[in-house]
Design a protein around this motif. Structure first.
Motif, mmCIF file in Angstrom:
data_model
loop_
_atom_site.group_PDB
_atom_site.id
_atom_site.type_symbol
_atom_site.label_atom_id
_atom_site.label_comp_id
_atom_site.label_asym_id
_atom_site.label_seq_id
_atom_site.Cartn_x
_atom_site.Cartn_y
_atom_site.Cartn_z
ATOM 1 N N ASP A 144 0.855 -1.182 0.000
ATOM 2 C CA ASP A 144 0.000 0.000 0.000
ATOM 3 C C ASP A 144 0.895 1.237 0.000
ATOM 4 O O ASP A 144 1.549 1.537 1.003
ATOM 5 N N ASP A 167 0.141 4.197 0.206
ATOM 6 C CA ASP A 167 -0.354 5.251 1.091
ATOM 7 C C ASP A 167 -0.093 4.943 2.560
ATOM 8 O O ASP A 167 -0.466 5.734 3.432
ATOM 9 N N TRP A 168 0.503 3.790 2.846
ATOM 10 C CA TRP A 168 0.714 3.374 4.238
ATOM 11 C C TRP A 168 2.189 3.072 4.433
ATOM 12 O O TRP A 168 2.699 2.051 3.967
ATOM 13 N N SER A 202 -1.699 -2.121 7.057
ATOM 14 C CA SER A 202 -2.513 -1.068 6.440
ATOM 15 C C SER A 202 -3.997 -1.323 6.713
ATOM 16 O O SER A 202 -4.469 -2.454 6.589
ATOM 17 N N ASN A 223 -6.284 -0.224 4.818
ATOM 18 C CA ASN A 223 -6.977 -0.052 3.543
ATOM 19 C C ASN A 223 -7.279 -1.366 2.827
ATOM 20 O O ASN A 223 -8.077 -1.382 1.888
#
Length: 317
Positions: free
Chosen positions: A291, A293-294, A301, A303
């Motif tokens: 991920d 974004d993590w 994560s 997500n």
């Protein structure tokens, strides 16, 4: 004789020193591997670019597949930004290869069309055939997605709603496929495609045979996707489930509430399609997801998740 408390402290200190030494050695090895990868990847990328300019497209395709394999086998020691750069370079070259193939296709020769025969007097006119959703020349949404060659897609479906859509082996063989702006559709792709792009789809089920290179899922929601490929990238997607056979690590970015399980679809002739795709059926990293974004390494994560075994689908008909 040292007191027990001091002995324990000294032992802990020695263990800490040993951990630091091992960590430093591992870092050195990782840096050496990364340097080797960067040099090898750059050399092969330049070779593919040269072949795409003046050279054999078949040789370019073979070396591009080797470049993808090098990246796949190196992700375990590369930094996330190095993986992303490598994936973007491979995707760009795949788009260039598809564009060159399309450019070199022979143009259709001019031919007179047969005149339509007049219906005999008194005969009933032939009923018009029902219109089908756009296929094999679907109109994509605004602008190409990341890694997608410009121009119309070679094959796929676009802007259909609540339809059963299907393409077979002859239509898919090493073609670039685009599914875009579908709503509530069920799509079956039986065969071996070269790449697959799924863009801006809602509430759809996509069952796909082996894809030789990459799959990009972008801007989708409430979808169920069953995919086999070398590389899976998912952007701006939410509330979707993936059943995957992927030889590298899947990548998500800008995604929420996506979940993963192993690939379970089958159909007659699938083994032959896997052979032509070059995918290794014994290698599946379905639960290894990066991920972008993590960045925290000590916490998973939020997500993405794994689909519990008791909730996985095994029968798709």
């Amino acid at each position: 004789v040292l007191p027990e408390r001091l002995q324990r402290r000294e032992a802990e200190r020695q263990q800490g020193v040993e951990r630091q030494r091992q960590k430093k050695e591992a870092q050195v090895v990782k840096e050496e591997q990364s340097e080797f990868f960067v040099a090898a990847f750059s050399r092969e990328r330049e070779a593919v670019e040269a072949l795409l300019t003046v050279g054999s497209l078949e040789e370019a395709a073979a070396r591009l597949q080797g470049l993808q394999k090098l990246l796949t086998e190196s992700v375990r020691f590369l930094a996330p930004y190095e993986v992303r750069q490598g994936q973007e370079a491979v995707a760009r070259l795949q788009g260039d290869l598809a564009a060159r193939r399309q450019q070199l296709q022979p143009k259709k020769k001019f031919a007179f069309r047969a005149l339509k025969k007049e219906a005999p007097p008194g005969s009933e006119p032939r009923p018009a055939e029902p219109a089908r959703p756009a296929a094999a020349a679907a109109t994509p949404g605004p602008g190409p997605a990341e890694g997608e060659a410009g121009g119309p897609p070679l094959c796929g479906f676009s802007r259909a709603e609540d339809e059963e859509l299907e393409l077979g082996p002859a239509e898919l063989l090493q073609r670039d496929v685009v599914l875009s702006e579908l709503r509530g559709c069920r799509v079956r792709l039986r065969g071996n495609a070269n790449t697959l792009r799924v863009r801006d789809c809602r509430g759809c089920t996509v069952l796909c045979g082996p894809v030789s290179t990459s799959v990009l899922v972008d801007g989708c929601s409430d979808c169920l996707l069953v995919l086999a490929c070398q590389q899976l990238r998912t952007h701006r997607t939410r509330d979707s489930r993936f059943y995957v056979q992927v030889t590298s690590r899947a990548v998500i970015e800008g995604c929420t509430k996506v979940s993963f399980a192993p690939y379970t679809w089958s159909y007659p002739g699938m083994e032959r399609d896997f052979e032509s795709s070059g995918l290794d059926r014994n290698r599946n990293n379905w639960k290894l997801v990066d991920d972008f974004d993590w960045l925290a390494t000590d916490k998973p994560s939020p997500n993405w998740s794994l689909i519990p075994e008791q909730e996985r689908i095994s029968c798709w008909d």
